[in-house]
Design an enzyme around this catalytic site. Sequence first.
Site, PDB file in Angstrom:
ATOM      1  N   CYS A   1       0.817  -1.217   0.000  1.00  0.00           N
ATOM      2  CA  CYS A   1       0.000   0.000   0.000  1.00  0.00           C
ATOM      3  C   CYS A   1       0.856   1.275   0.000  1.00  0.00           C
ATOM      4  O   CYS A   1       1.451   1.616  -0.999  1.00  0.00           O
ATOM      5  CB  CYS A   1      -0.973  -0.026   1.172  1.00  0.00           C
ATOM      6  SG  CYS A   1      -2.380   1.110   0.982  1.00  0.00           S
TER       7      CYS A   1
ATOM      8  N   HIS B   1      -3.580  -5.528   2.202  1.00  0.00           N
ATOM      9  CA  HIS B   1      -3.278  -5.604   3.629  1.00  0.00           C
ATOM     10  C   HIS B   1      -3.763  -6.959   4.140  1.00  0.00           C
ATOM     11  O   HIS B   1      -4.183  -7.810   3.378  1.00  0.00           O
ATOM     12  CB  HIS B   1      -4.012  -4.499   4.386  1.00  0.00           C
ATOM     13  CG  HIS B   1      -3.498  -3.127   4.125  1.00  0.00           C
ATOM     14  ND1 HIS B   1      -2.278  -2.684   4.604  1.00  0.00           N
ATOM     15  CD2 HIS B   1      -4.034  -2.081   3.454  1.00  0.00           C
ATOM     16  CE1 HIS B   1      -2.096  -1.420   4.244  1.00  0.00           C
ATOM     17  NE2 HIS B   1      -3.147  -1.033   3.534  1.00  0.00           N
TER      18      HIS B   1
END
Length: 240
Positions: free
Chosen positions: A94, A191
Amino acid sequence: MNIRIAHLYPDMLNLYGDRGNIIALTRRMNFRGIEVQTDAITMGKSFNAEDYDILFIGGGQDFEQDVLLDDLKKGKDIEISKAINNGIAMLAICGGYQMLGKYYKTYDGKKLEYMGALDFYTEGKEERMIGNYAFRTKEGIEVVGFENHSGRTYLGSNVEPLGTVIKGYGNNGEDKTEGVRFKNTFGTYSHGPILPKNPQLADMIISKAIENKYGKCNLEPLDDELENKARKQVMKLYIK
C-alpha cells in the site's frame, strides 16, 4: 543457508498487521531449515542494501508517508533503488508500494515527489476504495486480500502489474491491474496481511531471494491444506 531481511520503518508502517508478512516469511523459511535474520531499519538508521536478501516495507497513512520522505531521501532511496535493480527480493504494501513510484498527487493538488525507483505514479481521490478483493498473477496464483486506499496508481511501460483483478478495485478501479512487478520486486495494495493467506505468493518471494543469493532454489513443500481451503472458499464467492 541463511536469509537476511530488512524491515523498513516497522514502527510507522504497519497498518492492518502488515508485520505478519515478516512472520510468515520467517516461519516458512524456518520450517525448511533456513536461518533468518530480520533487522529493523527505522528513521535515522542507514543501511546497505547489499547486506540483505529481502526488503519489506508496509503500509501507512498519507501523513506517515509524508513524514518519512525526508528520511528516505537521505540515502535509503538510493539503497532501495539499488536493491531493486540488483534483483534483491522486495515486498511493498500500500503506502510503501506507492512510495516506490515517481510521485503521489493528493486530491487537493499537493504533489509529493517519491523515490522514482519504479515507473508508476499515484493520484489521490476523496473516495476510498475499500473491501476484500482478489487478483491472479501471471503464474496463475489466485491471491485474496483486503484493500483500503484513496490513491489511484497508474503503471508505466517499464513495469508490469503483479496481477489482474478478479474482484475489487486493485490499482485504480479502471484497468483491472493490481500492484506492480519488476524483477524480484512486488508491490501490492493488499493488507491483511497478504502472505499468511497466500502461501504460494510467500514461497515465490522466498524462492526469488534464494535464487538471487545462491543461484538455485528447490523449496521443500509445506502442508498448506488449511490455507488453500480457506482461499478456495473465498474464491468461490468471487467467481460465479
